[in-house]
Design an enzyme around this catalytic site. Sequence first.
Site, PDB file in Angstrom:
ATOM      1  N   TYR A 142      -0.659   6.055  -7.375  1.00 54.38           N
ATOM      2  CA  TYR A 142       0.604   6.752  -7.622  1.00 54.38           C
ATOM      3  C   TYR A 142       1.106   6.562  -9.052  1.00 54.38           C
ATOM      4  O   TYR A 142       1.875   7.357  -9.564  1.00 54.38           O
ATOM      5  CB  TYR A 142       1.699   6.270  -6.666  1.00 54.38           C
ATOM      6  CG  TYR A 142       1.486   6.663  -5.223  1.00 54.38           C
ATOM      7  CD1 TYR A 142       0.552   7.634  -4.870  1.00 54.38           C
ATOM      8  CD2 TYR A 142       2.206   6.066  -4.207  1.00 54.38           C
ATOM      9  CE1 TYR A 142       0.343   7.985  -3.552  1.00 54.38           C
ATOM     10  CE2 TYR A 142       2.016   6.420  -2.880  1.00 54.38           C
ATOM     11  CZ  TYR A 142       1.069   7.377  -2.562  1.00 54.38           C
ATOM     12  OH  TYR A 142       0.879   7.728  -1.256  1.00 54.38           O
ATOM     13  N   LYS A 192     -10.641  -0.406   1.113  1.00 49.87           N
ATOM     14  CA  LYS A 192     -11.830   0.445   1.282  1.00 49.87           C
ATOM     15  C   LYS A 192     -12.914  -0.100   0.345  1.00 49.87           C
ATOM     16  O   LYS A 192     -13.418   0.598  -0.532  1.00 49.87           O
ATOM     17  CB  LYS A 192     -11.417   1.886   0.942  1.00 49.87           C
ATOM     18  CG  LYS A 192     -12.416   2.960   1.271  1.00 49.87           C
ATOM     19  CD  LYS A 192     -12.503   3.285   2.739  1.00 49.87           C
ATOM     20  CE  LYS A 192     -13.602   4.320   2.966  1.00 49.87           C
ATOM     21  NZ  LYS A 192     -14.077   4.385   4.332  1.00 49.87           N
ATOM     22  N   ASP A 224      -9.870   3.352   7.104  1.00 54.63           N
ATOM     23  CA  ASP A 224     -10.115   4.355   8.146  1.00 54.63           C
ATOM     24  C   ASP A 224     -10.120   3.700   9.527  1.00 54.63           C
ATOM     25  O   ASP A 224      -9.561   4.225  10.492  1.00 54.63           O
ATOM     26  CB  ASP A 224     -11.404   5.149   7.887  1.00 54.63           C
ATOM     27  CG  ASP A 224     -12.527   4.291   7.343  1.00 54.63           C
ATOM     28  OD1 ASP A 224     -12.306   3.099   7.047  1.00 54.63           O
ATOM     29  OD2 ASP A 224     -13.653   4.805   7.216  1.00 54.63           O
ATOM     30  N   ASP A 248       1.394   3.619   2.367  1.00 62.84           N
ATOM     31  CA  ASP A 248       2.257   4.778   2.573  1.00 62.84           C
ATOM     32  C   ASP A 248       1.889   5.456   3.897  1.00 62.84           C
ATOM     33  O   ASP A 248       2.735   5.732   4.753  1.00 62.84           O
ATOM     34  CB  ASP A 248       2.036   5.749   1.385  1.00 62.84           C
ATOM     35  CG  ASP A 248       3.053   6.869   1.357  1.00 62.84           C
ATOM     36  OD1 ASP A 248       3.900   6.921   2.259  1.00 62.84           O
ATOM     37  OD2 ASP A 248       2.987   7.697   0.422  1.00 62.84           O
ATOM     38  N   ASP A 252       3.786   4.855   7.892  1.00 58.28           N
ATOM     39  CA  ASP A 252       4.339   6.004   8.613  1.00 58.28           C
ATOM     40  C   ASP A 252       3.695   6.126   9.986  1.00 58.28           C
ATOM     41  O   ASP A 252       4.351   6.435  10.980  1.00 58.28           O
ATOM     42  CB  ASP A 252       4.098   7.306   7.830  1.00 58.28           C
ATOM     43  CG  ASP A 252       5.293   7.648   6.953  1.00 58.28           C
ATOM     44  OD1 ASP A 252       6.148   6.774   6.758  1.00 58.28           O
ATOM     45  OD2 ASP A 252       5.358   8.792   6.461  1.00 58.28           O
TER      46      ASP A 252
END
Length: 359
Positions: A142, A192, A224, A248, A252
């Site tokens: 980001y 990852k 994942d 993020d 959620d």
Amino acid sequence: MNKTICLLPGDGIGPEILAQAVAVLEAVAKKFGHEFRFESALVGGAAIDAVGDPLPEETLRTCRQADAVFLAAVGGPRWDSLPPEQRPEKGLLRIRKELGLFANLRPAMLFPELAGACLLRSDIAVRGLDLVVVRELTGDVYFGEPRGVEVRNGLRTGYNTMIYTEEEVRRIAWVAFETARKRRRKVCSVEKSNVLEASRLWKEVVLEVHRDYADVELSHMYVDNAAMQLVRDPAQFDVILTGNIFGDILSDEAAVITGSLGMLPSASLGASAPGLFEPIHGSAPDLAGQDKANPLATILSGAMLLRLGCDLPQEAEAVETAVRKTLADGFRTQDIMEPGMKAVGCKEMGARVVERLLS
Ligand code: NAD
């Protein structure tokens, strides 16, 4: 104890839900003999309308002088057509950056009283869900440079950079291990590292930090798999430690499976500046001004503010217990309504929590 709390009501339902949370904090002050001084400041659309800037310098100054910052929500359709740099949400990103709030703590919890709202199969829900996502907040893809859109070999090409320094990983890992020590002493680091170099460094540094936390169990999971495990068996998680973009998405996901956006609080912490406490939901413009919003996420953010921002754990627990009792009494705002329960508005829900707190 004397504490100064900077209030940022923001937009939409923001002022309504924050008013209820402040009433709860005032009740805490009365019950436990503290003095909280509240200073309100402008942020988001309200600040754009008043002074043309979503995060005025004056607001930043008030935040910096406070012991904790209490934010409701920003944004709304009224400001959607503004350029990205001038939108209400920009005020939020800037405040995190300016205060150096690099750690975002998002508890996701299934209240037994609200089990019916959980999106998971009942045989999974019954095992419970009580976890905290510790998300790095100021680095990663980001904020990484270089970034942009340009024409390469005749094709429009967009690119961003996933980047972490060892220091950035170390300080968020430290927050996760410290958080775990106050809970069930388990950290699952999510990355990852089978594909990404940035994740390989992440894992290496987390393992180094873990050497000082032998009493905390550490596991590693690819993102994942973590996304799958959150719906398959969320009870296995205590603290999930992860980077900005993975956090993020996972926070959620963890929030939504509990089924009640209006119930979930969050805290953002830095090295020394005051922490920022806010509900995870937005400004719900569809409910604004109608006394329909659920104030509990904000009230529970107030509990996090007491625990992490003011070092008042007993007071925080008293607020959480009052919320639970209010739910057990059967009071529900429309977003968590179930047959047989008592429908209340935002104001009455706040008043019921205050009543329970003082009883
Ligand atoms: P939202 O979270 O505001 O609303 C999503 C849905 O949840 C809506 O149906 C809303 O009515 C409901 N909801 C949210 N909070 C509720 C509450 N306390 N009680 C009952 N129901 C509640 O998300 P959105 O609709 O995508 O965004 C609306 C605005 O909020 C946008 O401008 C967005 O940019 C902004 N936003 C701000 C923040 C923040 O301030 N941290 C976070 C997310 C979105």
